[in-house]
Scaffold this active site. Structure first.
Site, PDB file in Angstrom:
ATOM      1  N   PHE A 136       0.845  -1.113   0.191  1.00 19.48           N
ATOM      2  CA  PHE A 136      -0.271   0.052  -0.043  1.00 19.48           C
ATOM      3  C   PHE A 136       0.908   1.177  -0.047  1.00 19.48           C
ATOM      4  N   ALA A 250      -7.078  -0.765   9.078  1.00 19.52           N
ATOM      5  CA  ALA A 250      -5.779  -1.271   9.656  1.00 19.52           C
ATOM      6  C   ALA A 250      -5.515  -0.946  11.038  1.00 19.52           C
ATOM      7  N   ILE A 345      12.064  -6.200  34.596  1.00 18.83           N
ATOM      8  CA  ILE A 345      11.836  -7.519  35.512  1.00 18.83           C
ATOM      9  C   ILE A 345      12.624  -8.414  34.847  1.00 18.83           C
ATOM     10  N   GLU A 371       0.937   4.196  10.563  1.00 19.01           N
ATOM     11  CA  GLU A 371      -0.515   4.244  10.562  1.00 19.01           C
ATOM     12  C   GLU A 371      -0.879   5.358  11.522  1.00 19.01           C
ATOM     13  N   GLY A 372      -0.112   6.655  11.247  1.00 20.72           N
ATOM     14  CA  GLY A 372      -0.441   7.828  11.949  1.00 20.72           C
ATOM     15  C   GLY A 372       0.508   7.653  13.312  1.00 20.72           C
ATOM     16  N   ASP A 375       1.270  11.092  18.171  1.00 26.00           N
ATOM     17  CA  ASP A 375       0.888  12.857  18.370  1.00 26.00           C
ATOM     18  C   ASP A 375      -0.058  12.872  17.236  1.00 26.00           C
TER      19      ASP A 375
HETATM   20  P1  TGC Z   1      -8.858  15.996   6.511  1.00 28.19           P
HETATM   21  O1  TGC Z   1      -9.114  17.401   5.969  1.00 28.19           O
HETATM   22  O2  TGC Z   1      -9.191  15.822   7.989  1.00 28.19           O
HETATM   23  O3  TGC Z   1      -9.698  14.735   5.614  1.00 28.19           O
HETATM   24  C1  TGC Z   1      -9.625  14.810   4.705  1.00 28.19           C
HETATM   25  C2  TGC Z   1     -10.671  13.910   3.970  1.00 28.19           C
HETATM   26  O4  TGC Z   1     -10.797  12.373   4.557  1.00 28.19           O
HETATM   27  C3  TGC Z   1     -11.744  12.320   5.529  1.00 28.19           C
HETATM   28  N1  TGC Z   1     -11.256  11.440   6.915  1.00 28.19           N
HETATM   29  C4  TGC Z   1     -11.633  10.081   6.751  1.00 28.19           C
HETATM   30  N2  TGC Z   1     -12.220   9.346   5.957  1.00 28.19           N
HETATM   31  C5  TGC Z   1     -12.257   8.053   6.514  1.00 28.19           C
HETATM   32  N3  TGC Z   1     -11.417   7.776   7.432  1.00 28.19           N
HETATM   33  C6  TGC Z   1     -10.584   8.451   8.165  1.00 28.19           C
HETATM   34  N4  TGC Z   1      -9.989   8.132   9.203  1.00 28.19           N
HETATM   35  C7  TGC Z   1     -10.753   9.611   7.818  1.00 28.19           C
HETATM   36  N5  TGC Z   1      -9.935  11.028   8.395  1.00 28.19           N
HETATM   37  C8  TGC Z   1     -10.327  11.902   7.379  1.00 28.19           C
HETATM   38  C9  TGC Z   1     -12.268  13.718   5.892  1.00 28.19           C
HETATM   39  O5  TGC Z   1     -13.671  13.856   6.326  1.00 28.19           O
HETATM   40  C10 TGC Z   1     -12.006  14.525   4.847  1.00 28.19           C
HETATM   41  O6  TGC Z   1     -13.003  14.152   3.728  1.00 28.19           O
HETATM   42  P2  TGC Z   1     -13.589  15.120   2.782  1.00 28.19           P
HETATM   43  O7  TGC Z   1     -15.029  14.251   2.236  1.00 28.19           O
HETATM   44  O8  TGC Z   1     -14.236  16.340   3.533  1.00 28.19           O
HETATM   45  O9  TGC Z   1     -12.634  15.339   1.832  1.00 28.19           O
HETATM   46  O10 TGC Z   1      -7.202  15.650   6.333  1.00 28.19           O
HETATM   47  P3  TGC Z   1      -5.913  16.423   6.708  1.00 28.19           P
HETATM   48  O11 TGC Z   1      -5.229  16.648   5.385  1.00 28.19           O
HETATM   49  O12 TGC Z   1      -6.236  17.333   7.573  1.00 28.19           O
HETATM   50  O13 TGC Z   1      -5.149  15.143   7.297  1.00 28.19           O
HETATM   51  C11 TGC Z   1      -5.767  14.674   8.727  1.00 28.19           C
HETATM   52  C12 TGC Z   1      -4.962  13.639   9.207  1.00 28.19           C
HETATM   53  C13 TGC Z   1      -3.722  14.415   9.600  1.00 28.19           C
HETATM   54  C14 TGC Z   1      -5.645  13.128  10.402  1.00 28.19           C
HETATM   55  C15 TGC Z   1      -4.498  12.558   8.485  1.00 28.19           C
HETATM   56  O14 TGC Z   1      -4.026  12.846   7.049  1.00 28.19           O
HETATM   57  C16 TGC Z   1      -3.540  11.373   9.003  1.00 28.19           C
HETATM   58  O15 TGC Z   1      -4.316  10.343   9.410  1.00 28.19           O
HETATM   59  N6  TGC Z   1      -2.213  11.326   8.756  1.00 28.19           N
HETATM   60  C17 TGC Z   1      -1.617  10.205   9.176  1.00 28.19           C
HETATM   61  C18 TGC Z   1      -1.030   9.502   7.907  1.00 28.19           C
HETATM   62  C19 TGC Z   1      -1.006   8.046   8.105  1.00 28.19           C
HETATM   63  O16 TGC Z   1      -1.549   7.471   9.099  1.00 28.19           O
HETATM   64  N7  TGC Z   1      -0.346   7.470   7.172  1.00 28.19           N
HETATM   65  C20 TGC Z   1      -0.137   5.971   7.346  1.00 28.19           C
HETATM   66  C21 TGC Z   1       0.252   5.452   6.195  1.00 28.19           C
HETATM   67  S1  TGC Z   1       0.075   3.574   5.822  1.00 28.19           S
HETATM   68  C22 TGC Z   1       1.047   2.751   6.914  1.00 28.19           C
HETATM   69  O17 TGC Z   1       1.630   3.541   7.760  1.00 28.19           O
HETATM   70  C23 TGC Z   1       1.000   1.508   6.872  1.00 28.19           C
HETATM   71  S2  TGC Z   1       2.077   0.870   7.912  1.00 28.19           S
HETATM   72  C24 TGC Z   1       1.532  -0.579   7.898  1.00 28.19           C
HETATM   73  C25 TGC Z   1       2.117  -1.727   8.494  1.00 28.19           C
HETATM   74  O18 TGC Z   1       3.271  -2.307   8.319  1.00 28.19           O
HETATM   75  O19 TGC Z   1       1.319  -2.421   9.353  1.00 28.19           O
HETATM   76  P1  FAD Z   2       6.695  13.031   9.900  1.00 21.72           P
HETATM   77  O1  FAD Z   2       5.084  13.099   9.416  1.00 21.72           O
HETATM   78  O2  FAD Z   2       7.852  13.722   9.377  1.00 21.72           O
HETATM   79  O3  FAD Z   2       6.655  13.241  11.453  1.00 21.72           O
HETATM   80  C1  FAD Z   2       7.705  13.427  12.176  1.00 21.72           C
HETATM   81  C2  FAD Z   2       7.562  14.114  13.547  1.00 21.72           C
HETATM   82  O4  FAD Z   2       6.511  15.202  13.477  1.00 21.72           O
HETATM   83  C3  FAD Z   2       6.385  13.021  14.453  1.00 21.72           C
HETATM   84  O5  FAD Z   2       6.796  12.952  15.582  1.00 21.72           O
HETATM   85  C4  FAD Z   2       5.096  13.580  14.087  1.00 21.72           C
HETATM   86  O6  FAD Z   2       4.139  13.231  15.220  1.00 21.72           O
HETATM   87  C5  FAD Z   2       5.273  14.927  14.193  1.00 21.72           C
HETATM   88  N1  FAD Z   2       4.424  15.809  13.332  1.00 21.72           N
HETATM   89  C6  FAD Z   2       4.072  15.833  12.092  1.00 21.72           C
HETATM   90  N2  FAD Z   2       2.973  16.616  11.782  1.00 21.72           N
HETATM   91  C7  FAD Z   2       2.839  17.044  13.012  1.00 21.72           C
HETATM   92  C8  FAD Z   2       1.534  18.106  13.428  1.00 21.72           C
HETATM   93  N3  FAD Z   2       0.475  18.389  12.436  1.00 21.72           N
HETATM   94  N4  FAD Z   2       1.319  18.261  14.844  1.00 21.72           N
HETATM   95  C9  FAD Z   2       2.144  17.534  15.614  1.00 21.72           C
HETATM   96  N5  FAD Z   2       3.278  17.065  15.573  1.00 21.72           N
HETATM   97  C10 FAD Z   2       3.471  16.849  14.024  1.00 21.72           C
HETATM   98  N6  FAD Z   2       3.628   4.096   4.646  1.00 21.72           N
HETATM   99  C11 FAD Z   2       2.479   3.711   3.896  1.00 21.72           C
HETATM  100  O7  FAD Z   2       2.040   4.311   3.101  1.00 21.72           O
HETATM  101  N7  FAD Z   2       2.522   2.257   3.679  1.00 21.72           N
HETATM  102  C12 FAD Z   2       3.191   1.399   4.274  1.00 21.72           C
HETATM  103  O8  FAD Z   2       3.152   0.120   4.268  1.00 21.72           O
HETATM  104  C13 FAD Z   2       3.922   1.823   5.618  1.00 21.72           C
HETATM  105  N8  FAD Z   2       4.889   0.977   6.252  1.00 21.72           N
HETATM  106  C14 FAD Z   2       5.732   1.351   6.840  1.00 21.72           C
HETATM  107  C15 FAD Z   2       6.499   0.651   7.878  1.00 21.72           C
HETATM  108  C16 FAD Z   2       7.387   1.378   8.705  1.00 21.72           C
HETATM  109  C17 FAD Z   2       8.452   0.089   9.360  1.00 21.72           C
HETATM  110  C18 FAD Z   2       7.577   2.534   8.936  1.00 21.72           C
HETATM  111  C19 FAD Z   2       8.412   3.031   9.911  1.00 21.72           C
HETATM  112  C20 FAD Z   2       6.665   3.378   8.479  1.00 21.72           C
HETATM  113  C21 FAD Z   2       5.832   2.512   7.565  1.00 21.72           C
HETATM  114  N9  FAD Z   2       4.930   3.774   6.786  1.00 21.72           N
HETATM  115  C22 FAD Z   2       4.014   3.382   5.563  1.00 21.72           C
HETATM  116  C23 FAD Z   2       5.068   5.304   6.836  1.00 21.72           C
HETATM  117  C24 FAD Z   2       4.364   5.813   8.113  1.00 21.72           C
HETATM  118  O9  FAD Z   2       3.186   5.851   7.965  1.00 21.72           O
HETATM  119  C25 FAD Z   2       4.801   7.075   8.231  1.00 21.72           C
HETATM  120  O10 FAD Z   2       6.396   6.716   8.818  1.00 21.72           O
HETATM  121  C26 FAD Z   2       4.132   8.094   9.273  1.00 21.72           C
HETATM  122  O11 FAD Z   2       2.927   8.220   8.856  1.00 21.72           O
HETATM  123  C27 FAD Z   2       4.872   9.182   9.810  1.00 21.72           C
HETATM  124  O12 FAD Z   2       5.263   9.870   8.499  1.00 21.72           O
HETATM  125  P2  FAD Z   2       7.016  10.391   8.737  1.00 21.72           P
HETATM  126  O13 FAD Z   2       7.777   9.226   9.104  1.00 21.72           O
HETATM  127  O14 FAD Z   2       7.191  11.090   7.335  1.00 21.72           O
HETATM  128  O15 FAD Z   2       6.927  11.347   9.784  1.00 21.72           O
END
Ligand code: TGC
Ligand code: FAD
Length: 398
Positions: A136, A250, A345, A371-372, A375
């Protein structure tokens, strides 16, 4: 690693709330893990090698898309079963759970929910058996917490799309047969595209040097004028809400999974505290050890209650994104704290590969970020309760 003696803590009789099917699913996963993964996981972790031979086995035990309907090759289980599978896998290793939850929630889920019937029939059965492994692509080098700023993009060339850009930190990427990739069209709208291994201009180099999640394989995705067939666009949802919807699924799995790591650390620390003697008594006789164990089981029990209720809400289609976010944040945070206390421990033994505690601790440092981040999830709860988003702010004038 010593023989895997794990039994799950259940201080509030949570098992009474589980159905016979839930217990069977949990037992099937646990015995598969004990037999096939526990004996090898430390070796793979130390070598930073991906146990690829487990992929088909994960398919066989129903760990790929547990809630995907049988019509598409999935087991058609409920959300609590999905959670229990993630818990048993991460109880062993977060990387093992990652392999499974990425395939389930980040690859199969979007194809099931946002894809058309042809796409479901073409990909889901192969993903369910592990014949295909998926990844993804959302995160980019300059866009992690803020995926909406992504620059990956595609142009409509008439008979195909032309995809350019790069993703990083992508779990499963170097071994994946398909990638669900999020990119902007010419109007700046985010869409999901299915990119297949072997498409010209597409590569997925491995990212090395991780001190965490070493038994999971992570890579970049590079798109250099990749011609993507038009039928590979997911037609039924677009905008940032589409990938974020996958993250709900997820993050739900991670809430259960991280709790599994915590339960494993507690189980090992409790056993060790009764066996290890110092000053002529088991270390579990010391009040300071008991304080640690008492706090661990309290946090585990609270997280079990939170997680089970979330499972019920998700089964009813009522769980909100903010509720899922809170559970992910809380359970990863308590798991990290419990891993650190359990390691203490275990004394010096706690840093060795005789026990899984240090590995869990290092793994959870990824889980608290992906996955976010912790913070970002605090800000999601903050926004939910105040109604005011605090993700962005103006830079002060100089
Ligand atoms: P924002 O303006 O708040 O939202 C944009 C649109 O998205 C809708 N929405 C959601 N819809 C479904 N589920 C959710 N959880 C949703 N959260 C928001 C929202 O209603 C809006 O819809 P519309 O129709 O009004 O356009 O977006 P923003 O740009 O301000 O960002 C919000 C924020 C910071 C919370 C979001 O971008 C976020 O969650 N950032 C964290 C990024 C993240 O989690 N990345 C993960 C990458 S994948 C990964 O890490 C896989 S690891 C896998 C593994 O190995 O297990
Ligand atoms: P940044 O966004 O640069 O954040 C750095 C620091 O700044 C963090 O402490 C954060 O909390 C803080 N920060 C950022 N914005 C704010 C704010 N607005 N307010 C306060 N603090 C803030 N992504 C995928 O798409 N697919 C995957 O399969 C996937 N797998 C992963 C596997 C591993 C092992 C790891 C480490 C990451 C993976 N990711 C994947 C990416 C992951 O989702 C990102 O690392 C994560 O979303 C954070 O992004 P970043 O590392 O760029 O940190």
């Amino acid at each position: 690693m010593a023989t895997d003696l794990y039994t799950h803590p259940d201080y509030f009789n949570m098992d009474d709330l589980l159905s016979e099917e839930h217990k069977l699913v949990r037992e099937t996963t646990r015995s598969w893990v004990k037999q096939n993964v526990s004996p090898i996981i430390e070796d793979y972790y130390e070598r930073a090698a991906f146990p690829e031979h487990l992929v088909k086995q994960l398919g066989e035990i129903g760990a790929f898309g547990p809630y995907i309907p049988e019509t598409y090759g999935g087991p058609g289980l409920d959300q609590i079963s999905y959670g229990l599978i993630m818990q048993e896998l991460e109880r062993c290793d977060s990387g093992l759970r990652s392999t499974s939850s990425v395939q389930s929630s980040l690859v199969m889920y979007p194809i099931w929910k946002y894809g058309n019937e042809d796409q479901r029939q073409k990909y889901l059965p192969k993903l369910a058996t592990g014949e295909f492994l998926g990844c993804f692509g959302l995160t980019e080098p300059d866009h992690g917490s803020n995926p909406g700023g992504m620059i990956s993009n595609f142009k409509d060339m008439g008979d195909h799309y032309l995809l350019n850009g790069a993703k990083m930190w992508i779990s499963n990427a170097p071994k994946a047969d398909i990638a669900v990739v999020w990119a902007k069209n010419e109007e700046g709208r985010i869409h999901g595209l299915i990119v297949e291994k072997g498409m010209e201009g597409f590569s997925a180099p491995e990212m090395k040097g991780k001190h965490s999640l070493r038994a999971s394989i992570t890579g970049e995705l590079i798109f250099d004028n990749v011609k993507v067939p038009k039928e590979n666009l997911l037609p039924n949802k677009s905008g940032l809400g589409a990938p974020l919807g996958c993250l709900d699924s997820a993050r739900f799995g991670i809430a259960w999974g991280a709790l599994g790591s915590a339960m494993d650390c507690y189980d090992q620390a409790l056993r060790y505290s009764k066996e290890r003697t110092q000053f002529n008594v088991p270390i579990g006789a010391f009040q300071l050890t008991q304080k640690k164990l008492a706090e661990m089981i309290t946090e585990i029990t609270k997280a079990q209650l939170l997680t089970f209720r979330l499972g019920q809400l998700r089964n009813e289609g009522k769980a909100t994104s903010a509720q899922i976010s809170m559970a992910k944040r809380n359970n990863v945070e308590i798991a990290l704290k419990i891993a650190r206390e359990a390691r203490q421990i275990l004394g010096g033994m706690g840093i060795t590969n005789e026990y899984s505690v240090m590995r869990h601790m290092a793994n959870l440092e990824s889980v608290v970020t992906y996955e976010g981040t912790h913070d970002i999830h605090l800000l999601i709860t903050g926004m939910d309760v105040t109604g005011i988003p605090a993700f962005t702010r103006e830079m002060p004038n100089k």
